[in-house]
Design a protein around this motif. Structure first.
Motif, PDB file in Angstrom:
ATOM      1  N   TYR A   1     -20.510  -9.469   9.124  1.00 38.13           N
ATOM      2  CA  TYR A   1     -19.162 -10.020   9.020  1.00 38.13           C
ATOM      3  C   TYR A   1     -18.180  -8.948   9.460  1.00 38.13           C
ATOM      4  CZ  TYR A   1     -21.152 -13.666   6.017  1.00 38.13           C
ATOM      5  OH  TYR A   1     -21.890 -14.699   5.521  1.00 38.13           O
ATOM      6  N   VAL A   2     -17.041  -9.393   9.972  1.00 37.53           N
ATOM      7  CA  VAL A   2     -15.934  -8.499  10.278  1.00 37.53           C
ATOM      8  C   VAL A   2     -14.793  -8.902   9.353  1.00 37.53           C
ATOM      9  CG1 VAL A   2     -14.314  -7.672  12.028  1.00 37.53           C
ATOM     10  CG2 VAL A   2     -16.640  -8.357  12.707  1.00 37.53           C
TER      11      VAL A   2
ATOM     12  N   ASN B   1      -7.609 -12.965  15.311  1.00 33.78           N
ATOM     13  CA  ASN B   1      -8.863 -12.470  14.755  1.00 33.78           C
ATOM     14  C   ASN B   1     -10.096 -13.108  15.399  1.00 33.78           C
ATOM     15  OD1 ASN B   1      -7.367 -10.798  13.178  1.00 33.78           O
ATOM     16  ND2 ASN B   1      -7.771 -11.859  11.258  1.00 33.78           N
ATOM     17  N   LYS B   2      -9.960 -14.314  15.925  1.00 34.38           N
ATOM     18  CA  LYS B   2     -11.102 -14.928  16.622  1.00 34.38           C
ATOM     19  C   LYS B   2     -11.477 -14.109  17.842  1.00 34.38           C
ATOM     20  CE  LYS B   2     -10.413 -19.665  15.093  1.00 34.38           C
ATOM     21  NZ  LYS B   2     -10.135 -21.051  15.504  1.00 34.38           N
TER      22      LYS B   2
ATOM     23  N   HIS C   1     -10.630 -10.922  18.372  1.00 31.72           N
ATOM     24  CA  HIS C   1     -11.091  -9.610  17.894  1.00 31.72           C
ATOM     25  C   HIS C   1     -12.542  -9.686  17.419  1.00 31.72           C
ATOM     26  CE1 HIS C   1      -7.102  -8.138  18.386  1.00 31.72           C
ATOM     27  NE2 HIS C   1      -6.621  -8.508  17.209  1.00 31.72           N
ATOM     28  N   SER C   2     -12.864 -10.725  16.653  1.00 32.39           N
ATOM     29  CA  SER C   2     -14.214 -10.873  16.111  1.00 32.39           C
ATOM     30  C   SER C   2     -15.244 -10.988  17.237  1.00 32.39           C
ATOM     31  CB  SER C   2     -14.279 -12.094  15.202  1.00 32.39           C
ATOM     32  OG  SER C   2     -15.554 -12.219  14.623  1.00 32.39           O
TER      33      SER C   2
END
Length: 115
Positions: free
Chosen positions: A96-97, A73-74, A76-77
């Motif tokens: 925010y995601v 997720n890091k 992806h974010s």
């Protein structure tokens, strides 16, 4: 089944005409999923605040069966932040995601589920 939901304060008239198609290709590649399963929802003209300000902002949700979670997720974010910023001009610190890993049995498609 990735679903990429993007809620923005940006006016509809200011959204590039090809944005949802670019977003579809982007999120499919980012998650390593077939684009044929991707849904993109852009909701413009939202009345929102972020961090106590009504400056341009967004709220982003990524639903997927797998391909998200933990350290992934890091990356992806970061990629999503750059994409939203470059395409819509919203600073990456103005949204925010949220990542939602959906169980196969909790996603219906074509009269069944992915389970």
């Amino acid at each position: 089944m990735p679903t990429f939901n993007i809620f923005v304060t940006t006016a509809k008239k200011d959204v590039p005409a090809d944005f949802v198609l670019k977003a579809s290709k982007f999120i499919a590649a980012q998650l390593g999923k077939p684009e044929s399963y991707v849904t993109v929802r852009l909701v413009p003209d939202q009345i929102m605040s972020h961090g106590g300000s009504t400056d341009p902002c967004a709220s982003v949700q990524v639903f997927s069966i797998g391909a998200i979670g933990g350290e992934k997720n890091k990356n992806h974010s970061q990629a999503i932040g750059k994409f939203i910023n470059s395409e819509l001009g919203i600073p990456i610190d103005r949204f925010y995601v949220t990542f939602i890993d959906v169980a196969r049995s909790d996603c219906g498609y074509n009269g069944s589920t992915f389970a």
